[in-house]
Design a protein around this motif. Structure first.
Motif, PDB file in Angstrom:
ATOM      1  N   PRO A   1       0.804  -1.225   0.000  1.00 52.51           N
ATOM      2  CA  PRO A   1       0.000   0.000   0.000  1.00 52.51           C
ATOM      3  C   PRO A   1       0.837   1.275   0.000  1.00 52.51           C
ATOM      4  O   PRO A   1       0.442   2.271  -0.611  1.00 52.51           O
ATOM      5  CB  PRO A   1      -0.848  -0.100   1.268  1.00 52.51           C
ATOM      6  CG  PRO A   1      -0.264  -1.186   2.082  1.00 52.51           C
ATOM      7  CD  PRO A   1       0.557  -2.042   1.174  1.00 52.51           C
ATOM      8  N   ASP A   2       2.009   1.248   0.625  1.00 58.19           N
ATOM      9  CA  ASP A   2       2.862   2.440   0.628  1.00 58.19           C
ATOM     10  C   ASP A   2       3.383   2.750  -0.773  1.00 58.19           C
ATOM     11  O   ASP A   2       3.406   3.903  -1.206  1.00 58.19           O
ATOM     12  CB  ASP A   2       4.034   2.268   1.601  1.00 58.19           C
ATOM     13  CG  ASP A   2       3.579   2.250   3.054  1.00 58.19           C
ATOM     14  OD1 ASP A   2       2.535   2.871   3.360  1.00 58.19           O
ATOM     15  OD2 ASP A   2       4.263   1.606   3.873  1.00 58.19           O
ATOM     16  N   ARG A   3       3.785   1.697  -1.471  1.00 57.51           N
ATOM     17  CA  ARG A   3       4.276   1.885  -2.849  1.00 57.51           C
ATOM     18  C   ARG A   3       3.139   2.360  -3.762  1.00 57.51           C
ATOM     19  O   ARG A   3       3.316   3.268  -4.582  1.00 57.51           O
ATOM     20  CB  ARG A   3       4.871   0.586  -3.380  1.00 57.51           C
ATOM     21  CG  ARG A   3       5.418   0.731  -4.774  1.00 57.51           C
ATOM     22  CD  ARG A   3       6.220  -0.504  -5.189  1.00 57.51           C
ATOM     23  NE  ARG A   3       6.673  -0.362  -6.547  1.00 57.51           N
ATOM     24  CZ  ARG A   3       6.123  -0.968  -7.598  1.00 57.51           C
ATOM     25  NH1 ARG A   3       5.103  -1.782  -7.426  1.00 57.51           N
ATOM     26  NH2 ARG A   3       6.592  -0.771  -8.808  1.00 57.51           N
ATOM     27  N   ALA A   4       1.966   1.751  -3.605  1.00 59.62           N
ATOM     28  CA  ALA A   4       0.809   2.152  -4.420  1.00 59.62           C
ATOM     29  C   ALA A   4       0.449   3.607  -4.151  1.00 59.62           C
ATOM     30  O   ALA A   4       0.162   4.376  -5.090  1.00 59.62           O
ATOM     31  CB  ALA A   4      -0.383   1.243  -4.116  1.00 59.62           C
TER      32      ALA A   4
ATOM     33  N   ALA B   1       0.501   6.760  -6.849  1.00 62.09           N
ATOM     34  CA  ALA B   1      -0.696   7.578  -7.067  1.00 62.09           C
ATOM     35  C   ALA B   1      -0.425   9.046  -6.768  1.00 62.09           C
ATOM     36  O   ALA B   1      -0.867   9.936  -7.500  1.00 62.09           O
ATOM     37  CB  ALA B   1      -1.845   7.063  -6.204  1.00 62.09           C
ATOM     38  N   THR B   2       0.330   9.304  -5.705  1.00 61.13           N
ATOM     39  CA  THR B   2       0.653  10.682  -5.342  1.00 61.13           C
ATOM     40  C   THR B   2       1.504  11.347  -6.414  1.00 61.13           C
ATOM     41  O   THR B   2       1.269  12.503  -6.787  1.00 61.13           O
ATOM     42  CB  THR B   2       1.389  10.707  -3.983  1.00 61.13           C
ATOM     43  OG1 THR B   2       0.532  10.135  -2.995  1.00 61.13           O
ATOM     44  CG2 THR B   2       1.751  12.112  -3.573  1.00 61.13           C
ATOM     45  N   GLU B   3       2.482  10.619  -6.935  1.00 61.34           N
ATOM     46  CA  GLU B   3       3.346  11.171  -7.981  1.00 61.34           C
ATOM     47  C   GLU B   3       2.550  11.483  -9.247  1.00 61.34           C
ATOM     48  O   GLU B   3       2.701  12.547  -9.843  1.00 61.34           O
ATOM     49  CB  GLU B   3       4.479  10.195  -8.293  1.00 61.34           C
ATOM     50  CG  GLU B   3       5.448  10.737  -9.327  1.00 61.34           C
ATOM     51  CD  GLU B   3       6.602   9.794  -9.598  1.00 61.34           C
ATOM     52  OE1 GLU B   3       7.197   9.918 -10.684  1.00 61.34           O
ATOM     53  OE2 GLU B   3       6.910   8.944  -8.742  1.00 61.34           O
ATOM     54  N   VAL B   4       1.691  10.563  -9.647  1.00 63.00           N
ATOM     55  CA  VAL B   4       0.874  10.767 -10.854  1.00 63.00           C
ATOM     56  C   VAL B   4      -0.064  11.954 -10.666  1.00 63.00           C
ATOM     57  O   VAL B   4      -0.215  12.794 -11.558  1.00 63.00           O
ATOM     58  CB  VAL B   4       0.092   9.478 -11.210  1.00 63.00           C
ATOM     59  CG1 VAL B   4      -0.933   9.739 -12.299  1.00 63.00           C
ATOM     60  CG2 VAL B   4       1.051   8.386 -11.625  1.00 63.00           C
ATOM     61  N   ALA B   5      -0.678  12.058  -9.490  1.00 60.43           N
ATOM     62  CA  ALA B   5      -1.594  13.170  -9.213  1.00 60.43           C
ATOM     63  C   ALA B   5      -0.851  14.504  -9.241  1.00 60.43           C
ATOM     64  O   ALA B   5      -1.355  15.498  -9.782  1.00 60.43           O
ATOM     65  CB  ALA B   5      -2.277  12.961  -7.868  1.00 60.43           C
ATOM     66  N   ALA B   6       0.349  14.530  -8.682  1.00 57.93           N
ATOM     67  CA  ALA B   6       1.140  15.765  -8.675  1.00 57.93           C
ATOM     68  C   ALA B   6       1.508  16.179 -10.097  1.00 57.93           C
ATOM     69  O   ALA B   6       1.430  17.365 -10.452  1.00 57.93           O
ATOM     70  CB  ALA B   6       2.387  15.579  -7.826  1.00 57.93           C
ATOM     71  N   GLU B   7       1.901  15.217 -10.908  1.00 58.92           N
ATOM     72  CA  GLU B   7       2.253  15.513 -12.304  1.00 58.92           C
ATOM     73  C   GLU B   7       1.041  16.041 -13.070  1.00 58.92           C
ATOM     74  O   GLU B   7       1.150  17.008 -13.835  1.00 58.92           O
ATOM     75  CB  GLU B   7       2.814  14.278 -12.985  1.00 58.92           C
ATOM     76  CG  GLU B   7       4.188  13.879 -12.492  1.00 58.92           C
ATOM     77  CD  GLU B   7       4.662  12.549 -13.054  1.00 58.92           C
ATOM     78  OE1 GLU B   7       3.980  11.981 -13.931  1.00 58.92           O
ATOM     79  OE2 GLU B   7       5.716  12.071 -12.596  1.00 58.92           O
ATOM     80  N   ALA B   8      -0.113  15.417 -12.866  1.00 58.19           N
ATOM     81  CA  ALA B   8      -1.329  15.856 -13.561  1.00 58.19           C
ATOM     82  C   ALA B   8      -1.729  17.253 -13.113  1.00 58.19           C
ATOM     83  O   ALA B   8      -2.105  18.097 -13.938  1.00 58.19           O
ATOM     84  CB  ALA B   8      -2.467  14.869 -13.308  1.00 58.19           C
ATOM     85  N   THR B   9      -1.624  17.513 -11.816  1.00 57.54           N
ATOM     86  CA  THR B   9      -1.973  18.834 -11.293  1.00 57.54           C
ATOM     87  C   THR B   9      -1.048  19.889 -11.878  1.00 57.54           C
ATOM     88  O   THR B   9      -1.500  20.976 -12.264  1.00 57.54           O
ATOM     89  CB  THR B   9      -1.890  18.833  -9.746  1.00 57.54           C
ATOM     90  OG1 THR B   9      -2.815  17.864  -9.253  1.00 57.54           O
ATOM     91  CG2 THR B   9      -2.241  20.186  -9.173  1.00 57.54           C
TER      92      THR B   9
END
Length: 56
Positions: A4-7, A11-19
């Motif tokens: 779960p930590d890796r997942a 997800a956090t990295e992808v969300a930051a890039e999209a934002t």
């Protein structure tokens, strides 16, 4: 087994890039930094509300 930590990190990295891409698109469209930040905040809030409403 799912880590779960890796997942969450992915997800956090992808969300930051999209934002950031959305922010940059607003800036490229001529909005000031402050306007672009406000629009990103509105966009994120609307996305969250849509997600919550879909889950009901």
């Amino acid at each position: 087994m799912i880590d779960p930590d890796r997942a969450n990190a992915i997800a956090t990295e992808v969300a930051a890039e999209a934002t950031f891409k959305v922010f940059k698109a607003y800036r490229d469209a001529g909005f000031t930094r402050r306007e672009a930040l406000e629009l990103v905040k509105i966009n994120l809030s609307m996305s969250l509300q849509r997600g919550i409403l879909r889950g009901q």
